[in-house]
Design a protein around this motif. Sequence first.
Motif, PDB file in Angstrom:
ATOM      1  N   PRO A 347     -20.412  41.013 -78.603  1.00  0.00           N
ATOM      2  CA  PRO A 347     -19.635  41.333 -77.341  1.00  0.00           C
ATOM      3  C   PRO A 347     -20.755  40.451 -76.273  1.00  0.00           C
ATOM      4  CG  PRO A 347     -20.589  43.168 -77.810  1.00  0.00           C
ATOM      5  CD  PRO A 347     -20.811  42.299 -78.853  1.00  0.00           C
ATOM      6  N   LEU A 348     -20.185  39.706 -75.257  1.00  0.00           N
ATOM      7  CA  LEU A 348     -20.675  39.197 -74.271  1.00  0.00           C
ATOM      8  C   LEU A 348     -20.067  39.524 -72.905  1.00  0.00           C
ATOM      9  CD1 LEU A 348     -21.901  35.574 -75.439  1.00  0.00           C
ATOM     10  CD2 LEU A 348     -23.276  37.818 -75.393  1.00  0.00           C
ATOM     11  N   PHE A 349     -20.566  40.060 -71.776  1.00  0.00           N
ATOM     12  CA  PHE A 349     -19.880  40.432 -70.778  1.00  0.00           C
ATOM     13  C   PHE A 349     -18.945  39.138 -70.150  1.00  0.00           C
ATOM     14  CE2 PHE A 349     -22.466  44.154 -70.829  1.00  0.00           C
ATOM     15  CZ  PHE A 349     -21.705  45.092 -70.460  1.00  0.00           C
ATOM     16  N   ARG A 350     -19.485  38.076 -70.275  1.00  0.00           N
ATOM     17  CA  ARG A 350     -18.518  36.732 -69.654  1.00  0.00           C
ATOM     18  C   ARG A 350     -17.444  36.373 -70.576  1.00  0.00           C
ATOM     19  NH1 ARG A 350     -23.303  35.149 -71.607  1.00  0.00           N
ATOM     20  NH2 ARG A 350     -23.430  33.166 -72.895  1.00  0.00           N
ATOM     21  N   ALA A 351     -17.200  37.162 -71.974  1.00  0.00           N
ATOM     22  CA  ALA A 351     -16.213  36.747 -72.549  1.00  0.00           C
ATOM     23  C   ALA A 351     -15.046  37.787 -72.690  1.00  0.00           C
ATOM     24  CB  ALA A 351     -16.872  36.246 -74.170  1.00  0.00           C
ATOM     25  N   GLU A 352     -14.077  37.539 -72.783  1.00  0.00           N
ATOM     26  CA  GLU A 352     -12.763  38.743 -72.861  1.00  0.00           C
ATOM     27  C   GLU A 352     -12.765  39.412 -74.301  1.00  0.00           C
ATOM     28  OE1 GLU A 352      -8.998  37.172 -71.651  1.00  0.00           O
ATOM     29  OE2 GLU A 352      -9.736  36.867 -69.598  1.00  0.00           O
ATOM     30  N   ALA A 353     -13.182  38.752 -75.228  1.00  0.00           N
ATOM     31  CA  ALA A 353     -13.375  39.269 -76.655  1.00  0.00           C
ATOM     32  C   ALA A 353     -14.714  38.859 -77.479  1.00  0.00           C
ATOM     33  CB  ALA A 353     -12.256  38.725 -77.287  1.00  0.00           C
ATOM     34  N   PRO A 354     -15.271  39.571 -78.376  1.00  0.00           N
ATOM     35  CA  PRO A 354     -16.364  39.080 -79.004  1.00  0.00           C
ATOM     36  C   PRO A 354     -16.522  37.781 -79.474  1.00  0.00           C
ATOM     37  CG  PRO A 354     -15.626  41.459 -79.803  1.00  0.00           C
ATOM     38  CD  PRO A 354     -14.473  40.726 -78.780  1.00  0.00           C
ATOM     39  N   VAL A 355     -17.698  37.245 -79.289  1.00  0.00           N
ATOM     40  CA  VAL A 355     -17.678  35.672 -79.658  1.00  0.00           C
ATOM     41  C   VAL A 355     -18.246  35.699 -81.033  1.00  0.00           C
ATOM     42  CG1 VAL A 355     -19.061  33.704 -78.908  1.00  0.00           C
ATOM     43  CG2 VAL A 355     -18.406  35.464 -77.160  1.00  0.00           C
ATOM     44  N   ALA A 356     -17.918  34.545 -81.671  1.00  0.00           N
ATOM     45  CA  ALA A 356     -18.495  34.391 -83.131  1.00  0.00           C
ATOM     46  C   ALA A 356     -19.896  34.247 -83.127  1.00  0.00           C
ATOM     47  CB  ALA A 356     -17.576  33.187 -83.517  1.00  0.00           C
ATOM     48  N   ALA A 357     -20.717  34.945 -83.945  1.00  0.00           N
ATOM     49  CA  ALA A 357     -21.933  34.998 -84.023  1.00  0.00           C
ATOM     50  C   ALA A 357     -22.477  33.726 -84.714  1.00  0.00           C
ATOM     51  CB  ALA A 357     -22.409  36.284 -84.821  1.00  0.00           C
ATOM     52  N   VAL A 358     -22.398  32.690 -84.183  1.00  0.00           N
ATOM     53  CA  VAL A 358     -22.656  31.142 -84.826  1.00  0.00           C
ATOM     54  C   VAL A 358     -24.084  30.965 -85.109  1.00  0.00           C
ATOM     55  CG1 VAL A 358     -20.665  30.242 -84.029  1.00  0.00           C
ATOM     56  CG2 VAL A 358     -22.606  30.119 -82.509  1.00  0.00           C
ATOM     57  N   THR A 359     -24.978  31.688 -84.696  1.00  0.00           N
ATOM     58  CA  THR A 359     -26.408  31.537 -85.025  1.00  0.00           C
ATOM     59  C   THR A 359     -27.075  32.483 -86.137  1.00  0.00           C
ATOM     60  OG1 THR A 359     -27.302  32.789 -83.263  1.00  0.00           O
ATOM     61  CG2 THR A 359     -26.827  30.516 -82.839  1.00  0.00           C
ATOM     62  N   SER A 360     -26.075  33.213 -86.771  1.00  0.00           N
ATOM     63  CA  SER A 360     -26.597  34.291 -87.825  1.00  0.00           C
ATOM     64  C   SER A 360     -26.257  33.543 -89.284  1.00  0.00           C
ATOM     65  CB  SER A 360     -26.021  35.426 -87.389  1.00  0.00           C
ATOM     66  OG  SER A 360     -26.093  35.916 -86.344  1.00  0.00           O
ATOM     67  N   HIS A 361     -24.931  33.791 -89.792  1.00  0.00           N
ATOM     68  CA  HIS A 361     -24.718  33.487 -91.037  1.00  0.00           C
ATOM     69  C   HIS A 361     -23.952  32.365 -90.981  1.00  0.00           C
ATOM     70  CE1 HIS A 361     -25.865  37.414 -91.198  1.00  0.00           C
ATOM     71  NE2 HIS A 361     -24.789  38.164 -90.908  1.00  0.00           N
ATOM     72  N   TYR A 362     -23.246  31.698 -92.234  1.00  0.00           N
ATOM     73  CA  TYR A 362     -22.389  30.467 -92.241  1.00  0.00           C
ATOM     74  C   TYR A 362     -21.017  31.146 -92.376  1.00  0.00           C
ATOM     75  CZ  TYR A 362     -20.085  26.450 -93.640  1.00  0.00           C
ATOM     76  OH  TYR A 362     -19.150  25.400 -93.663  1.00  0.00           O
ATOM     77  N   LEU A 363     -20.156  30.935 -91.527  1.00  0.00           N
ATOM     78  CA  LEU A 363     -18.726  31.744 -91.404  1.00  0.00           C
ATOM     79  C   LEU A 363     -17.569  30.721 -91.907  1.00  0.00           C
ATOM     80  CD1 LEU A 363     -19.315  33.173 -87.743  1.00  0.00           C
ATOM     81  CD2 LEU A 363     -19.672  34.330 -90.042  1.00  0.00           C
ATOM     82  N   GLU A 364     -16.907  31.103 -92.625  1.00  0.00           N
ATOM     83  CA  GLU A 364     -15.709  30.443 -92.948  1.00  0.00           C
ATOM     84  C   GLU A 364     -14.286  31.295 -92.866  1.00  0.00           C
ATOM     85  OE1 GLU A 364     -15.978  27.810 -96.824  1.00  0.00           O
ATOM     86  OE2 GLU A 364     -17.460  29.262 -97.004  1.00  0.00           O
ATOM     87  N   PHE A 365     -13.265  30.978 -92.683  1.00  0.00           N
ATOM     88  CA  PHE A 365     -12.116  31.741 -92.140  1.00  0.00           C
ATOM     89  C   PHE A 365     -10.817  31.338 -93.158  1.00  0.00           C
ATOM     90  CE2 PHE A 365     -15.077  31.618 -88.600  1.00  0.00           C
ATOM     91  CZ  PHE A 365     -14.965  32.927 -88.271  1.00  0.00           C
ATOM     92  N   LEU A 366     -10.244  32.287 -93.645  1.00  0.00           N
ATOM     93  CA  LEU A 366      -9.060  31.796 -94.627  1.00  0.00           C
ATOM     94  C   LEU A 366      -7.887  32.082 -93.922  1.00  0.00           C
ATOM     95  CD1 LEU A 366     -10.333  33.647 -97.768  1.00  0.00           C
ATOM     96  CD2 LEU A 366     -10.935  31.071 -96.751  1.00  0.00           C
ATOM     97  N   PRO A 367      -7.020  31.127 -93.603  1.00  0.00           N
ATOM     98  CA  PRO A 367      -5.473  31.274 -92.964  1.00  0.00           C
ATOM     99  C   PRO A 367      -4.898  31.942 -93.992  1.00  0.00           C
ATOM    100  CG  PRO A 367      -5.696  28.930 -93.722  1.00  0.00           C
ATOM    101  CD  PRO A 367      -7.095  29.740 -93.859  1.00  0.00           C
ATOM    102  N   ASP A 368      -4.177  33.171 -93.487  1.00  0.00           N
ATOM    103  CA  ASP A 368      -3.364  34.093 -94.641  1.00  0.00           C
ATOM    104  C   ASP A 368      -3.868  34.172 -95.929  1.00  0.00           C
ATOM    105  OD1 ASP A 368      -0.924  33.763 -92.833  1.00  0.00           O
ATOM    106  OD2 ASP A 368      -0.594  31.521 -93.389  1.00  0.00           O
ATOM    107  N   GLY A 369      -5.307  34.254 -95.899  1.00  0.00           N
ATOM    108  CA  GLY A 369      -5.933  34.879 -97.064  1.00  0.00           C
ATOM    109  C   GLY A 369      -6.143  33.695 -98.188  1.00  0.00           C
ATOM    110  N   ASP A 370      -5.862  32.438 -97.806  1.00  0.00           N
ATOM    111  CA  ASP A 370      -5.895  31.303 -98.897  1.00  0.00           C
ATOM    112  C   ASP A 370      -7.176  30.873 -98.887  1.00  0.00           C
ATOM    113  OD1 ASP A 370      -5.307  29.240-100.216  1.00  0.00           O
ATOM    114  OD2 ASP A 370      -3.911  28.279 -98.714  1.00  0.00           O
ATOM    115  N   ALA A 371      -7.849  31.028-100.272  1.00  0.00           N
ATOM    116  CA  ALA A 371      -9.267  30.912-100.456  1.00  0.00           C
ATOM    117  C   ALA A 371      -9.212  29.353-100.786  1.00  0.00           C
ATOM    118  CB  ALA A 371      -9.593  31.385-101.648  1.00  0.00           C
TER     119      ALA A 371
END
Length: 559
Positions: A347-371
């Motif tokens: 969370p950051l106070f200048r953002a309305e929702a939590p911000v992706a932690a882009v300096t931590s791990h490598y992140l991927e996202f599955l639409p509808d759980g499709d690997a």
Amino acid sequence: MEAARGHGRAVSAAARIASTLYRAAAAPASARFTRALRDPAAAQAAILRRILHENRDTEFGRAHGFGDVRTAADFRARVPVRDFAELQGWIGRACDGEPNALTAAPVRFVEPSGGTSGLSKEVPYTQRLLDEFSAATMPWIADMLRSRPALRGGQAYWAVSPPSRRRERTAGGVPVGMEHDSDYFPPLVRALLDRSLGVPRAVSRIPDLAACRRVTLRALLAMPDLAMISVWSPSFLTLLAGALDEEWDALLSEMESGRLSAALAPELRTELERALPARPEAAARLRRRFGRRPPEDLGALWPRLALISCWADGHAARALDGMRRRFPRVEVQGKGLLATEGVVSIPLFRAEAPVAAVTSHYLEFLPDGDADAAFGVHELEPGATYEVVLTTGGGLYRYRLKDRVRVEGRLERTPTLRFVGRADRASDLAGEKLTPELVEHVLARAAAETGIHPPFALLAPEWGEPPRYRLYAEASPDDARALAAAAERILLDAHHYGLCRALGQLNSIEGVAVTDGERVYERVCTARGQRAGSIKPPALDAGTEWARVFDVPQATEVG
């Protein structure tokens, strides 16, 4: 009286100095995060390159050709998306201390987490994984101190890792568990944070929950400059407030004498009483102002309390009302998505929702759980919902976290993400993380132990103070109670469920005798829009309508 004021001024001065030094220590991580917000694709590509380079000569790295990976597409082609069960063989070897299995760096400790088909799992922690956590948590805390100046001169309460039954080491001798939630931070930063903590770290070594709560409250009452509280579930703080109502007079007596009445080991008692000396003037002041009960608005006890950090999304949102009743004037900041395996957003106070932690791990996202259709963080669409996949320096490669997030917008070019629930049909009222696979396993064991094999058995949540689960079983009332009691005993060995029960955040399972269970279940599911021919009653349903459907007033509780 003057001595008490002098102590308070010294504590506030130490907290101000610590917050100033913390902001200086966090400045490099905060600057990196700020730059990454403008170009998340480049930041993520650098993290993937680093993880692959560092671990290319591990057994896992050689088996999956890390040395030949040049692009994210190469990585996805060589490493399939896997969940914990599919990685368990590799993870077990790392947790048992086998060198170079998953990571080139040694495993420092393992952290218990929830399981799916089994009762528990353990996640290996390397120094690199801790560094990745710090890459997110340091910018978050720095943002709090920058955006809310009231926090800088006050003390903080960070919930200690609560007591739980667990082994101390794995079969290979690797330590199990961290002592304190601030252990996510580097040693220097942890030392600075400790200067602002009013609750001694030694509280985490108290084995009894009631004693742990009592000593925590004793410490908090001696903190008139408490400015910030960080807990996980809002219900944890609500239960702490309830214990304060019950123990108020006894706690003030302990403040007067400096003696702790909780049952403690002699060395631990000595350490804690040294850290929590007598404060007779403060106790007298509280008695004069509030009498024999604490105020309903606990902000009156801590007038400088400016912020509570806790879960605020998913099921936790329902527990916020109870907490806010006791702290109606205190700002609440929802935590981002931080799991045992890794951190997804902050969370950051200048953002309305939590911000992706882009300096931590490598992140991927599955639409509808499709690997087969994974997206990078820079490719996400606002308004869409995705399942999270992590690759970390702790040896989890393309790990299916099974948490779902919705993209709310962007900060710079980086998406903001709100947790919306689990992808594995899990039920999670207070952090217990029950899945259908786990409950299926538990009910099979409970049936084998009791000899009770009902044709229909369904575990479902029910909100209350505190919430609980009910086992709806097509059996006699006595058998339903016996099966529920057996399921409760078995589930207590599941890390997150056992923790929630120990903390009082969940009540015990209640057995409910029902008739025509499958027919009733089918009727409810068809009303939801499911096709009757495809309905198979699961062991767990996260819906909360079952008390009404099965007429629970006829139920008899366990225990």
